[in-house]
Design a protein around this motif. Structure first.
Motif, PDB file in Angstrom:
ATOM      1  N   LEU A 147      40.971  38.646  17.541  1.00 47.09           N
ATOM      2  CA  LEU A 147      42.290  38.564  16.914  1.00 47.09           C
ATOM      3  C   LEU A 147      42.510  37.200  16.268  1.00 47.09           C
ATOM      4  CD1 LEU A 147      45.114  39.711  16.377  1.00 47.09           C
ATOM      5  CD2 LEU A 147      45.787  38.908  18.643  1.00 47.09           C
ATOM      6  N   LEU A 148      42.160  36.133  16.975  1.00 44.71           N
ATOM      7  CA  LEU A 148      42.375  34.787  16.444  1.00 44.71           C
ATOM      8  C   LEU A 148      41.445  34.477  15.272  1.00 44.71           C
ATOM      9  CD1 LEU A 148      42.949  32.804  19.756  1.00 44.71           C
ATOM     10  CD2 LEU A 148      44.632  33.339  17.997  1.00 44.71           C
ATOM     11  N   SER A 149      40.275  35.118  15.236  1.00 53.10           N
ATOM     12  CA  SER A 149      39.381  34.913  14.091  1.00 53.10           C
ATOM     13  C   SER A 149      39.994  35.467  12.816  1.00 53.10           C
ATOM     14  CB  SER A 149      38.031  35.586  14.354  1.00 53.10           C
ATOM     15  OG  SER A 149      38.139  37.012  14.289  1.00 53.10           O
ATOM     16  N   VAL A 150      40.872  36.462  12.971  1.00 54.09           N
ATOM     17  CA  VAL A 150      41.585  37.030  11.829  1.00 54.09           C
ATOM     18  C   VAL A 150      42.779  36.161  11.467  1.00 54.09           C
ATOM     19  CG1 VAL A 150      42.945  39.005  11.030  1.00 54.09           C
ATOM     20  CG2 VAL A 150      40.845  39.381  12.336  1.00 54.09           C
ATOM     21  N   LEU A 151      43.506  35.711  12.475  1.00 55.60           N
ATOM     22  CA  LEU A 151      44.705  34.912  12.238  1.00 55.60           C
ATOM     23  C   LEU A 151      44.382  33.493  11.789  1.00 55.60           C
ATOM     24  CD1 LEU A 151      46.865  36.012  15.315  1.00 55.60           C
ATOM     25  CD2 LEU A 151      47.016  36.821  12.947  1.00 55.60           C
ATOM     26  N   TYR A 152      43.215  32.967  12.236  1.00 56.18           N
ATOM     27  CA  TYR A 152      42.866  31.578  11.914  1.00 56.18           C
ATOM     28  C   TYR A 152      41.348  31.474  11.674  1.00 56.18           C
ATOM     29  CZ  TYR A 152      42.880  26.473  12.115  1.00 56.18           C
ATOM     30  OH  TYR A 152      42.746  25.130  11.799  1.00 56.18           O
ATOM     31  N   VAL A 165      46.164  23.437  15.264  1.00 56.75           N
ATOM     32  CA  VAL A 165      45.954  24.813  15.712  1.00 56.75           C
ATOM     33  C   VAL A 165      44.636  24.957  16.461  1.00 56.75           C
ATOM     34  CG1 VAL A 165      45.654  27.196  14.939  1.00 56.75           C
ATOM     35  CG2 VAL A 165      47.342  25.729  13.815  1.00 56.75           C
ATOM     36  N   GLN A 166      43.594  24.289  15.972  1.00 56.17           N
ATOM     37  CA  GLN A 166      42.290  24.419  16.613  1.00 56.17           C
ATOM     38  C   GLN A 166      42.328  23.937  18.063  1.00 56.17           C
ATOM     39  OE1 GLN A 166      39.112  22.975  14.211  1.00 56.17           O
ATOM     40  NE2 GLN A 166      37.526  23.860  15.504  1.00 56.17           N
ATOM     41  N   ALA A 167      43.067  22.870  18.310  1.00 51.27           N
ATOM     42  CA  ALA A 167      43.192  22.367  19.682  1.00 51.27           C
ATOM     43  C   ALA A 167      43.862  23.402  20.571  1.00 51.27           C
ATOM     44  CB  ALA A 167      43.983  21.063  19.697  1.00 51.27           C
ATOM     45  N   VAL A 168      44.901  24.048  20.073  1.00 53.73           N
ATOM     46  CA  VAL A 168      45.621  25.056  20.861  1.00 53.73           C
ATOM     47  C   VAL A 168      44.694  26.211  21.225  1.00 53.73           C
ATOM     48  CG1 VAL A 168      47.508  26.721  20.839  1.00 53.73           C
ATOM     49  CG2 VAL A 168      47.842  24.438  19.868  1.00 53.73           C
ATOM     50  N   ILE A 169      43.878  26.649  20.257  1.00 50.67           N
ATOM     51  CA  ILE A 169      42.947  27.745  20.526  1.00 50.67           C
ATOM     52  C   ILE A 169      41.896  27.324  21.544  1.00 50.67           C
ATOM     53  CG2 ILE A 169      41.181  29.233  19.512  1.00 50.67           C
ATOM     54  CD1 ILE A 169      42.795  29.203  16.919  1.00 50.67           C
ATOM     55  N   TYR A 170      41.400  26.110  21.421  1.00 51.11           N
ATOM     56  CA  TYR A 170      40.413  25.625  22.387  1.00 51.11           C
ATOM     57  C   TYR A 170      41.039  25.453  23.774  1.00 51.11           C
ATOM     58  CZ  TYR A 170      36.793  24.822  18.855  1.00 51.11           C
ATOM     59  OH  TYR A 170      35.836  24.978  17.894  1.00 51.11           O
ATOM     60  N   TRP A 171      42.328  25.168  23.832  1.00 48.39           N
ATOM     61  CA  TRP A 171      43.004  25.126  25.139  1.00 48.39           C
ATOM     62  C   TRP A 171      42.908  26.493  25.821  1.00 48.39           C
ATOM     63  CZ3 TRP A 171      48.210  22.424  23.396  1.00 48.39           C
ATOM     64  CH2 TRP A 171      47.952  21.056  23.195  1.00 48.39           C
ATOM     65  N   ILE A 172      43.074  27.545  25.045  1.00 46.32           N
ATOM     66  CA  ILE A 172      42.969  28.903  25.592  1.00 46.32           C
ATOM     67  C   ILE A 172      41.568  29.141  26.140  1.00 46.32           C
ATOM     68  CG2 ILE A 172      43.048  31.362  25.021  1.00 46.32           C
ATOM     69  CD1 ILE A 172      45.139  30.658  22.874  1.00 46.32           C
ATOM     70  N   VAL A 173      40.558  28.716  25.365  1.00 48.70           N
ATOM     71  CA  VAL A 173      39.173  28.881  25.794  1.00 48.70           C
ATOM     72  C   VAL A 173      38.919  28.108  27.090  1.00 48.70           C
ATOM     73  CG1 VAL A 173      36.749  28.485  25.191  1.00 48.70           C
ATOM     74  CG2 VAL A 173      38.365  29.232  23.429  1.00 48.70           C
ATOM     75  N   VAL A 174      39.366  26.871  27.123  1.00 51.02           N
ATOM     76  CA  VAL A 174      39.160  26.028  28.299  1.00 51.02           C
ATOM     77  C   VAL A 174      39.863  26.611  29.523  1.00 51.02           C
ATOM     78  CG1 VAL A 174      39.826  23.809  29.318  1.00 51.02           C
ATOM     79  CG2 VAL A 174      38.681  23.878  27.104  1.00 51.02           C
ATOM     80  N   ALA A 175      41.072  27.094  29.347  1.00 55.16           N
ATOM     81  CA  ALA A 175      41.802  27.696  30.464  1.00 55.16           C
ATOM     82  C   ALA A 175      41.023  28.870  31.047  1.00 55.16           C
ATOM     83  CB  ALA A 175      43.188  28.146  30.011  1.00 55.16           C
ATOM     84  N   GLY A 176      40.501  29.723  30.175  1.00 56.63           N
ATOM     85  CA  GLY A 176      39.704  30.851  30.637  1.00 56.63           C
ATOM     86  C   GLY A 176      38.444  30.418  31.354  1.00 56.63           C
ATOM     87  N   LEU A 177      37.792  29.381  30.847  1.00 55.99           N
ATOM     88  CA  LEU A 177      36.562  28.892  31.469  1.00 55.99           C
ATOM     89  C   LEU A 177      36.829  28.291  32.849  1.00 55.99           C
ATOM     90  CD1 LEU A 177      34.761  27.196  28.426  1.00 55.99           C
ATOM     91  CD2 LEU A 177      34.183  29.358  29.537  1.00 55.99           C
ATOM     92  N   ALA A 201      35.312  37.118   6.661  1.00 63.68           N
ATOM     93  CA  ALA A 201      34.210  36.309   7.177  1.00 63.68           C
ATOM     94  C   ALA A 201      34.465  35.879   8.616  1.00 63.68           C
ATOM     95  CB  ALA A 201      34.001  35.079   6.294  1.00 63.68           C
ATOM     96  N   GLY A 202      35.724  35.519   8.906  1.00 61.81           N
ATOM     97  CA  GLY A 202      36.054  35.105  10.261  1.00 61.81           C
ATOM     98  C   GLY A 202      35.854  36.232  11.260  1.00 61.81           C
ATOM     99  N   LEU A 203      36.316  37.435  10.904  1.00 62.44           N
ATOM    100  CA  LEU A 203      36.162  38.587  11.788  1.00 62.44           C
ATOM    101  C   LEU A 203      34.692  38.939  11.968  1.00 62.44           C
ATOM    102  CD1 LEU A 203      37.456  40.807  13.457  1.00 62.44           C
ATOM    103  CD2 LEU A 203      37.643  42.182  11.358  1.00 62.44           C
TER     104      LEU A 203
END
Length: 269
Positions: A140-145, A101-113, A156-158
């Motif tokens: 949103l993702l800090s809540v979901l993951y 899951v962490q890789a998928v989220i970082y893919w989103i970050v990288v795409a935006g960058l 804590a994540g939020l």
């Protein structure tokens, strides 16, 4: 996991990254022009002929066509190939380091960058769809993951995500205001401020402070060289977003290791 399966998944990730990179090219071209990234279908910006699927295969089509449109022979900017290759490579490296899951989220970050970087290079803006959208999605993702921010509880994540937004955006806003006061003109665009706030939502407050420091060092050195080489000198306009993106990538891959190394050096001293 067997070696064969691992290699297969790595290839799938690389191909998927190239496909995503192809879409990012559409975003890079259309978003600053306030055009839809969905319609119309991909077409040549010169002759406006629709690009068929065989000419739209990531990486391969550009090489096969030798960087030119099949219909009008107009030159296609190498940026299309570069973005596809860069996205595919970063997706694969993130998959190999993090997985799941962490890789998928970082893919989103990288795409935006990547989108923010190339648009900033060409137009000196960073679209709100990237920055404001990044803030909302990061929260949103800090809540979901919550493990994205190295915690287990949703609260804590939020909280860490929100703190990242405030510290990231607030720190760079302060730098921008001080720069404007010192130089009597706009020293930094608000797009940069909002980009760091979005990164804070995904990566937390520590990442934003690291990003500000690292991007300032790299940007200062490269910017000085560009100013010296430019005929405009100190009047040269230099986008800051790409340096923020580069520093954020360094944090994603090696940030915490660098902090531990630095603290170790201090303790030994």
């Amino acid at each position: 996991m067997s070696t064969g399966l691992q290699v297969y998944l790595d290839v799938v990730v690389f191909v998927f990254g190239a496909v995503v990179g192809s879409f990012l090219n559409v975003c890079i071209h259309r978003m600053p022009r306030e055009q839809s990234v969905v319609t119309p279908p991909s077409h040549c910006p010169h002759c406006h002929e629709r690009i068929r699927w065989r000419d739209n295969v990531p990486l391969f089509s550009y090489l096969f066509l030798r960087g030119r449109c099949r219909h009008c022979s107009a030159r296609i900017t190498p940026r299309y190939f570069l973005v596809e290759l860069l996205t595919a490579t970063l997706f694969l490296l993130i998959w190999l380091k993090f997985g799941g899951v962490q890789a998928v989220i970082y893919w989103i970050v990288v795409a935006g960058l990547i989108v923010a970087t190339f648009i900033d290079f060409e137009h000196y803006i960073i679209p709100n769809e990237i920055t404001y959208g990044g803030v909302v999605l990061g929260l949103l993702l800090s809540v979901l993951y919550p493990p994205l921010l190295n915690v287990e509880s949703v609260r804590a994540g939020l909280w860490l995500s929100f703190l990242g937004v405030v510290v990231g955006g607030g720190t760079l806003l302060l730098v921008a205001l001080l720069g404007e006061w010192a130089f009597k003109k706009e020293a930094m665009g608000m797009g940069d401020v909002k980009l760091l706030a979005a990164l804070g939502a995904f990566l937390g407050w520590e990442a934003t402070l690291f990003t500000v420091f690292a991007s300032s060092v790299v940007g200062g050195v490269i910017g000085l060289v560009l100013v010296l080489l430019s005929k405009k000198g100190l009047q040269s306009r230099i986008p800051y977003g790409p340096y923020i993106a580069l520093a954020a990538l360094v944090w994603i891959f090696w940030g915490r290791e660098l902090i531990r190394w630095y603290m170790g050096m201090i303790n030994k001293g």
